[in-house]
Design an enzyme around this catalytic site. Structure first.
Site: not given
Ligand SMILES: *Cc1c(COP(=O)(O)O)cnc(C)c1O
Length: 395
Positions: A113, A182, A207-208, A354
């Site tokens: 990312f 990560d 939060y995912k 996605r």
């Protein structure tokens, strides 16, 4: 066996929506509303400053960290919450580099990312290190004896490709380097086993797939062999050995506590705590099996019904996390049309559609509806409406 009917019922899923974007922001656990309201009324309003002791706010980052630990194969007292993931990436990579002071190279890959790469680049500039970025499939061979830190995201945010954490960590160790992982797209999505793979540091957001709410605090884990040696670098008062002594000199707290920086977001962490209740009784092996079942059904359905879409994820489930992506030259407009029909996925530039599969609340009916809707809008061309081509700020 995990009861996924119970977990699905624990979320507020808006009427008419099929939600396949929990890899960006998980839905709201029904219990979070009352939990946060109770905290505001009973703790903040009534206890005021006393709440740091009487309501346990000060200990909350460690207490909630212990609940995350179970989801990532870590032990008690090894995880602490706070700040954003980007900050936790900085802390982990800087601490790892400081444990290898005679080496300069931080290795990552182009599937990482961007924020992780930006943070590492900024750190490298500040501490005379070098960020080396190779393609994901080249990582293993790029682990050389000059490496200080291997910094990778286990699951690629665009393709869903999953690195082999155990093999790459072992290889980094053989080369004398440390491995920082990560887990942004892993925690709550796949069966992570940090102690089992012998990782050195790990970070992630909540939060995912963990469903802690927008801006929920991140987590950091340090292997116990490093936790009293790791230098926090971002030396905040709440990571001090005696924060309320207000010493002028910094002395790091013992263990993972030193990775705290400043005042934790108590309200946000209360919502996260409610989200973690849903995880009680969820077995990671069941989670993984259901994730594979859902993503396999989606890939098969799309390949049979949407000839215009090209799979952008590994075909073998062992090489994927819990998300799948497809390519379409007008991916942005196709995704906007899909969202307008109530099926929410997301778009990543330049041409990636996605879809995240969250076993806690997605089921086969979601997959069927998503495939049917996608096939229909591609077939009838309704995606090619000018309103679907207008780009919003957040995509
Ligand atoms: C989502 C994500 C981030 C986001 O970082 P924040 O600081 O929470 O905005 C960072 N890294 C990876 C790999 C991610 O997937």
């Amino acid at each position: 066996m995990t009861d996924f009917t119970r977990t699905r019922a624990a979320f507020h899923l808006p009427e008419g929506v099929t939600y396949l974007d929990g890899n960006s922001l998980g839905p709201m656990p029904v219990a979070a509303t009352a939990r946060v309201a109770d905290m505001m009324r009973d703790e903040w309003a009534e206890q005021l400053i006393r709440g740091w002791n009487s309501a346990g706010w000060y200990a909350q980052p460690r207490r909630v960290g212990d609940r995350i630990a179970r989801l990532i194969g870590a032990g008690e007292g090894q995880v602490v919450m706070g700040d954003t993931l980007s900050i936790k990436v900085f802390q982990a990579v800087s601490a790892a580099r400081a444990l290898r002071p005679d080496r300069r190279v931080i290795l990552s890959d182009s599937g990482n990312f961007p924020s992780d790469l930006y943070v590492a680049e900024g750190l490298a500039g500040a501490v005379d290190a070098e960020l080396r970025v190779v393609r994901p499939e080249e990582v293993a061979d790029a682990i050389t004896d000059d490496l200080a830190v291997l910094m990778l995201t286990e699951v690629d945010y665009r393709t869903g490709r999953r690195h082999d954490m155990a093999a790459l960590t072992a290889r980094a160790h053989q080369a004398g380097a440390l491995a920082v992982w990560d887990l942004a797209h892993s925690a709550g999505a796949v069966d992570v086993d940090l102690l089992g793979v012998d990782a050195d540091f790990a970070v992630g957001c909540t939060y995912k797939y963990i469903n802690g709410g927008p801006g929920a605090p991140a987590f950091i884990w340090t292997h116990p062999r490093h936790s009293d040696a790791a230098a926090p670098i971002l030396q905040g008062w709440m990571g001090h050995a005696a924060p309320f002594a207000f010493d002028l000199d910094y002395r790091p707290a013992a263990g993972i506590e030193r990775m705290r920086v400043g005042t934790p977001p108590v309200i946000a962490m209360t919502a996260l705590d409610a989200a973690l209740d849903v995880w009680d009784g969820v077995e990671l092996a069941d989670l993984r099996a259901r994730s594979i079942e859902l993503s396999e059904a989606f890939i098969t359905g799309v390949q049979e019904n949407c000839p215009d879409l090209v799979l952008n994820s590994p075909r073998h489930p062992a090489q994927r996390g819990s998300q799948v992506s497809f390519l379409h030259p007008q991916g942005y407009a196709v995704m906007q049309a899909l969202i307008a029909e109530g099926v929410i996925g997301d778009f990543r530039a330049p041409d990636v559609l996605r879809f995240g599969f969250a076993p806690l609340y997605n089921d086969v009916s979601d997959i069927e509806r998503a495939v049917d809707t996608l096939a229909r809008i591609l077939r009838d061309g309704s995606w090619d409406d000018p309103r679907f081509h207008q780009r919003a700020k957040v995509t």
